[in-house]
Write a protein that holds these residues in place. Structure first.
Motif, PDB file in Angstrom:
ATOM      1  N   ARG A  76       0.825  -1.206   0.000  1.00  0.00           N
ATOM      2  CA  ARG A  76       0.000   0.000   0.000  1.00  0.00           C
ATOM      3  C   ARG A  76       0.860   1.258   0.000  1.00  0.00           C
ATOM      4  N   MET A  77       2.012   1.172   0.666  1.00  0.00           N
ATOM      5  CA  MET A  77       2.892   2.338   0.685  1.00  0.00           C
ATOM      6  C   MET A  77       3.399   2.662  -0.731  1.00  0.00           C
ATOM      7  N   ILE A  78       3.799   1.626  -1.447  1.00  0.00           N
ATOM      8  CA  ILE A  78       4.276   1.865  -2.815  1.00  0.00           C
ATOM      9  C   ILE A  78       3.136   2.390  -3.676  1.00  0.00           C
ATOM     10  N   GLY A  79       1.943   1.848  -3.430  1.00  0.00           N
ATOM     11  CA  GLY A  79       0.775   2.337  -4.151  1.00  0.00           C
ATOM     12  C   GLY A  79       0.557   3.823  -3.910  1.00  0.00           C
ATOM     13  N   LEU A  80       0.714   4.229  -2.645  1.00  0.00           N
ATOM     14  CA  LEU A  80       0.523   5.646  -2.331  1.00  0.00           C
ATOM     15  C   LEU A  80       1.625   6.505  -2.959  1.00  0.00           C
ATOM     16  N   PHE A  81       2.826   5.969  -2.999  1.00  0.00           N
ATOM     17  CA  PHE A  81       3.899   6.703  -3.678  1.00  0.00           C
ATOM     18  C   PHE A  81       3.610   6.825  -5.177  1.00  0.00           C
ATOM     19  N   SER A  82       3.006   5.800  -5.729  1.00  0.00           N
ATOM     20  CA  SER A  82       2.596   5.901  -7.130  1.00  0.00           C
ATOM     21  C   SER A  82       1.698   7.111  -7.306  1.00  0.00           C
ATOM     22  N   PHE A  83       0.712   7.191  -6.404  1.00  0.00           N
ATOM     23  CA  PHE A  83      -0.223   8.302  -6.486  1.00  0.00           C
ATOM     24  C   PHE A  83       0.511   9.627  -6.305  1.00  0.00           C
ATOM     25  N   PHE A  84       1.474   9.625  -5.420  1.00  0.00           N
ATOM     26  CA  PHE A  84       2.257  10.845  -5.195  1.00  0.00           C
ATOM     27  C   PHE A  84       2.994  11.270  -6.464  1.00  0.00           C
ATOM     28  N   TYR A  85       3.678  10.323  -7.123  1.00  0.00           N
ATOM     29  CA  TYR A  85       4.436  10.703  -8.324  1.00  0.00           C
ATOM     30  C   TYR A  85       3.515  11.072  -9.489  1.00  0.00           C
ATOM     31  N   VAL A  86       2.365  10.404  -9.570  1.00  0.00           N
ATOM     32  CA  VAL A  86       1.416  10.801 -10.614  1.00  0.00           C
ATOM     33  C   VAL A  86       0.919  12.225 -10.345  1.00  0.00           C
ATOM     34  N   SER A  87       0.646  12.517  -9.068  1.00  0.00           N
ATOM     35  CA  SER A  87       0.170  13.862  -8.723  1.00  0.00           C
ATOM     36  C   SER A  87       1.233  14.908  -9.048  1.00  0.00           C
ATOM     37  N   LEU A  88       2.467  14.557  -8.762  1.00  0.00           N
ATOM     38  CA  LEU A  88       3.577  15.462  -9.073  1.00  0.00           C
ATOM     39  C   LEU A  88       3.629  15.706 -10.586  1.00  0.00           C
ATOM     40  N   HIS A  89       3.449  14.628 -11.317  1.00  0.00           N
ATOM     41  CA  HIS A  89       3.473  14.655 -12.781  1.00  0.00           C
ATOM     42  C   HIS A  89       2.344  15.549 -13.314  1.00  0.00           C
ATOM     43  N   LEU A  90       1.155  15.334 -12.774  1.00  0.00           N
ATOM     44  CA  LEU A  90       0.009  16.134 -13.210  1.00  0.00           C
ATOM     45  C   LEU A  90       0.211  17.603 -12.833  1.00  0.00           C
ATOM     46  N   SER A  91       0.726  17.847 -11.627  1.00  0.00           N
ATOM     47  CA  SER A  91       0.975  19.235 -11.209  1.00  0.00           C
ATOM     48  C   SER A  91       2.002  19.880 -12.121  1.00  0.00           C
ATOM     49  N   SER A  92       3.008  19.109 -12.480  1.00  0.00           N
ATOM     50  CA  SER A  92       4.043  19.642 -13.348  1.00  0.00           C
ATOM     51  C   SER A  92       3.432  20.070 -14.675  1.00  0.00           C
ATOM     52  N   TYR A  93       2.495  19.279 -15.149  1.00  0.00           N
ATOM     53  CA  TYR A  93       1.813  19.614 -16.403  1.00  0.00           C
ATOM     54  C   TYR A  93       0.932  20.854 -16.241  1.00  0.00           C
TER      55      TYR A  93
END
Ligand code: HEM
Lengths: 196, 319
Positions: A76-93
Motif C-alpha cells: 500500500r505504501m508503494i501504491g501511495l507513492f505511485s499516487f504521489f508521483y502521478v500527482s507530481l506529474h500532473l501538477s508539473s503539467y
C-alpha cells in the motif's frame, strides 16, 4: 531475507521511494535539469509514476514466489507513492507546463488521446488512494480487493499513455509493456501455481 | 523579429532608416552579446543593422511591445538540447555521443536535375560563397523554441552555383548514414538515412540558409556539423543536419518524418499556430530559458517575407 530488513521493511521502503524525489531536488538545486527543466520534470515524474505503479504490481508475485508476507506490508505504501508521483506529474503539467491555462488544458483533455489516457489513469487512482488506509480496508472487506484490482487497468492506461505520446522509437514504452505483461501473466492461475 | 545580417559589402550603417530602431537593435544585440561573453563577435553582429525590407521589419518587431522580446539562447543550451535521433532519442544524447563525430574529410554528393552534378569536397562546395551571420528563431514541432546566431551562407547562393536545370522543382537533402559514428542509426526510430526537402522556390528564398557554424564557432556535431540547413519559418525537423547529398528533383521528394507518420508531419511543415499537431497544440511555445509560454507566430514570425510563397494554398491541407 535478513531479519533486520524484514523488521525495518517499512522505513526502508519509504526511504527508497523518496529517492527519485530527492534526486530530482538535487538536480534542481544544482541547476542540472538541462535547457528545458519543465519538460525534464514532467518526464521524470511521469517515468517514476509508471515505475511505481509497476513496482506495486510486483508485490503479489513476489509474496507468492517467496512465500513471505513482507511484500504485502509495503504494497500500500508503494501504491501511495505511485499516487504521489502521478500527482507530481500532473501538477508539473498543469502548473509548470501550462501554467493554469485552462483553455489549453481543456483542449488537451478532449483532443489528445495521450492526455485522455493519462487523465483516466489519474482519476481511477484517486479512489484507490482514498481507500488505502487500514480502516478502509477493513470497512470494505472483500470489495477492497475488487476495487484495488483497478490498478491493472491503471497500469495499462499508463503504458498506453506512454505509447501515445512518443513521436518515434517505441523501445522505451515497449519495455514497460513487456514488464506489465510479465507481471500480469504471473497472475494467471496456472502460471502462478508453478511459480509458487 | 528577424535579425538578419548580410555580408559586409552589402550594406553600411548609414543605410539604417530609423535611428531609434537601430539603437534599440544595437542595445539588444549588445546586451545579449555581453551577457553571453560574446564581445568577440559583437562587432560583426552590429554590422548586421542594414536596411533591407527584412531587417526593417525585424527592427520594428523589436520595438513592438506586445510581442515578447527575442534574446539569444545561451550557447550552452543550443549545444546541449538537441533533437538529432542519429545520436539517440534523448535530447541530451547528441551532445554526449557526437563529441568525436568526424567531419573531416567531408564530401557532398550533388545529383539529379542539375548542371554540375558530382561529389564535392565540402571546401570546394563552399568556395566563393559569401559568408554571413544570421540570427534566427528556431521553432521545434514539439512546441519549444530558441534564438540562434548562425554562421554560413544563403542556400540560394549555393543553388545558383550548382545550376539546377529547368526540370528541377524540388531539392532533397540527405544526412550521413554511418551507424558506427551515429549509434542512433542502429535503432529503427526513423528510416535512415534522414531525408528532407524543399520546393525550389522555398530553397532559393533569401531566408533559407546553410549553416556551418553558430555563435561564431564551428558547428558542433550535435547541431549538425559540418553542414546543415536552417529554414527559420518551418518546424525544426525540416532543417536537416550533417548533409551528405543534395538532389534536385522534378517530383516532391520523400521526407523522413512524413514517411514515419504522414498524418502528423507534412512536407511543408510551416510553423502554423492554427494547425495543431494531433498530439499537442501549436498555438504556443516555450522559449528555452523562459517559464511562461509565448504565442507562436504564423511562419514563426517570418510571414512578411515568406507567406507569398504559399499564396492560394490551403495551409490546413498542406501542413
Ligand atoms: C497514471 C498516470 C500517468 C502515468 C503513469 C504517466 C506516465 C508518463 C510517462 C511514463 C511519460 C513519459 C516520460 C518520458 O518521456 O520519459 C509521461 C509523459 C507525459 N505525461 Fe504522463 N502519466 C500519467 C498521467 C498524466 C496526466 C494525468 C497528464 C496530464 C493531464 C499527463 C501528461 C503528460 C505529459 C504532458 C507528458 C510529457 C510529454 C512530452 O514531454 O512529450 N500524464 N507520462
Amino acid at each position: 531475507m535478513p531479519a533486520f530488513f524484514i523488521k525495518q521493511i517499512k522505513p526502508i521502503c519509504f526511504f527508497l521511494c523518496c529517492l527519485p524525489l530527492v534526486y530530482l531536488a538535487v538536480l534542481f538545486a544544482t541547476d542540472q535539469l538541462g535547457a528545458n527543466p519543465i519538460e525534464r520534470i514532467t518526464r521524470f515524474s511521469g517515468d517514476w509514476a509508471l515505475r511505481m505503479i509497476l513496482i506495486t504490481l510486483v508485490a503479489t508475485p513476489l509474496q507468492r514466489g517467496l512465500g513471505a508476507v513482507w511484500p504485502f506490508r509495503i504494497r500500500r505504501m508503494i501504491g501511495l507513492f505511485s499516487f504521489f508521483y502521478v500527482s507530481l506529474h500532473l501538477s508539473s503539467y498543469v502548473v509548470l507546463d501550462q501554467f493554469f491555462d485552462w483553455r489549453e488544458i481543456f483542449d488537451d483533455l478532449i483532443k489528445r488521446p495521450f492526455i485522455m489516457a493519462g487523465m483516466a489513469a489519474f482519476v481511477l487512482l484517486i479512489p484507490l488512494a482514498v481507500t488505502s488506509t487500514k480502516k478502509m480496508m477493513r470497512r470494505l472487506g472483500k470489495r477492497w480487493k475488487q476495487l484495488h484490482r483497478m490498478i491493472y487497468l491503471i497500469a495499462a492506461l499508463g503504458v498506453l499513455h506512454y505509447f501515445l505520446l512518443i513521436k518515434a522509437g517505441w523501445a522505451e514504452p515497449a519495455i514497460y509493456l513487456l514488464v506489465y505483461l510479465v507481471l500480469m501473466l504471473l497472475r494467471v492461475p496456472v502460471i502462478a501455481r508453478r511459480v509458487r | 523579429m528577424l535579425i538578419k545580417s548580410h555580408n559586409k559589402h552589402d550594406c553600411t550603417e548609414s543605410e539604417v532608416t530609423d535611428y531609434s530602431i537601430y539603437v534599440k537593435r544595437r542595445q539588444f544585440i549588445e546586451a545579449s552579446a555581453r551577457s553571453l561573453g560574446l564581445a568577440a563577435i559583437a562587432p560583426s553582429l552590429l554590422l548586421s543593422a542594414c536596411s533591407d525590407a527584412a531587417t526593417e521589419n525585424a527592427a520594428k518587431g523589436i520595438s513592438n511591445s506586445d510581442q515578447p522580446r527575442d534574446e539569444l539562447t545561451p550557447y550552452e543550451d543550443v549545444t546541449s538540447y538537441n533533437n538529432f535521433y542519429e545520436f539517440g532519442l534523448d535530447k541530451s544524447d547528441p551532445a554526449k555521443l557526437a563529441k568525436n563525430f568526424k567531419v573531416k574529410p567531408w564530401s557532398v554528393r550533388v545529383e539529379g536535375a542539375v548542371e554540375k552534378p558530382g561529389v564535392y569536397d565540402l571546401e570546394d562546395l563552399l568556395k566563393g560563397l559569401p559568408q554571413e551571420e544570421r540570427i534566427y528563431r528556431l521553432r521545434c514541432v514539439e512546441a519549444w523554441s530558441m534564438v540562434i546566431p548562425w554562421n554560413g551562407f544563403a542556400l540560394a547562393d549555393l543553388i545558383k552555383k550548382l545550376k539546377p536545370t529547368s526540370a528541377a522543382k524540388y531539392v532533397q537533402f540527405e544526412t550521413l548514414y554511418d551507424p558506427q559514428q551515429m549509434p542512433g542509426q542502429k535503432g529503427r526510430a526513423l528510416d535512415w538515412p534522414y531525408v528532407e526537402g524543399l520546393r525550389l522556390d522555398e530553397a532559393t528564398h533569401p531566408l533559407a540558409f546553410m549553416a556551418t557554424g553558430l555563435y561564431g564557432k564551428e558547428l558542433p556535431g550535435q547541431n549538425g556539423a559540418p553542414l546543415r540547413l536552417v529554414v527559420p519559418w518551418k518546424y525544426g525537423f525540416k532543417s536537416i543536419k550533417s548533409i551528405v547529398a543534395i538532389r534536385f528533383t522534378e517530383k516532391q521528394p520523400a521526407t523522413s518524418w512524413n514517411i514515419a507518420n504522414p498524418g502528423e508531419y507534412g512536407f511543408y511543415a510551416n510553423v502554423n499556430p492554427k494547425v495543431s499537431h494531433p498530439r499537442w497544440t501549436q498555438r504556443k511555445e516555450r522559449r528555452i530559458g523562459e517559464f511562461l509560454k509565448r504565442p507562436t507566430l504564423p511562419f514563426n514570425g517570418y510571414g512578411d517575407q515568406v507567406a507569398s510563397l504559399y499564396q492560394g494554398m490551403d495551409l490546413k491541407r498542406y501542413f
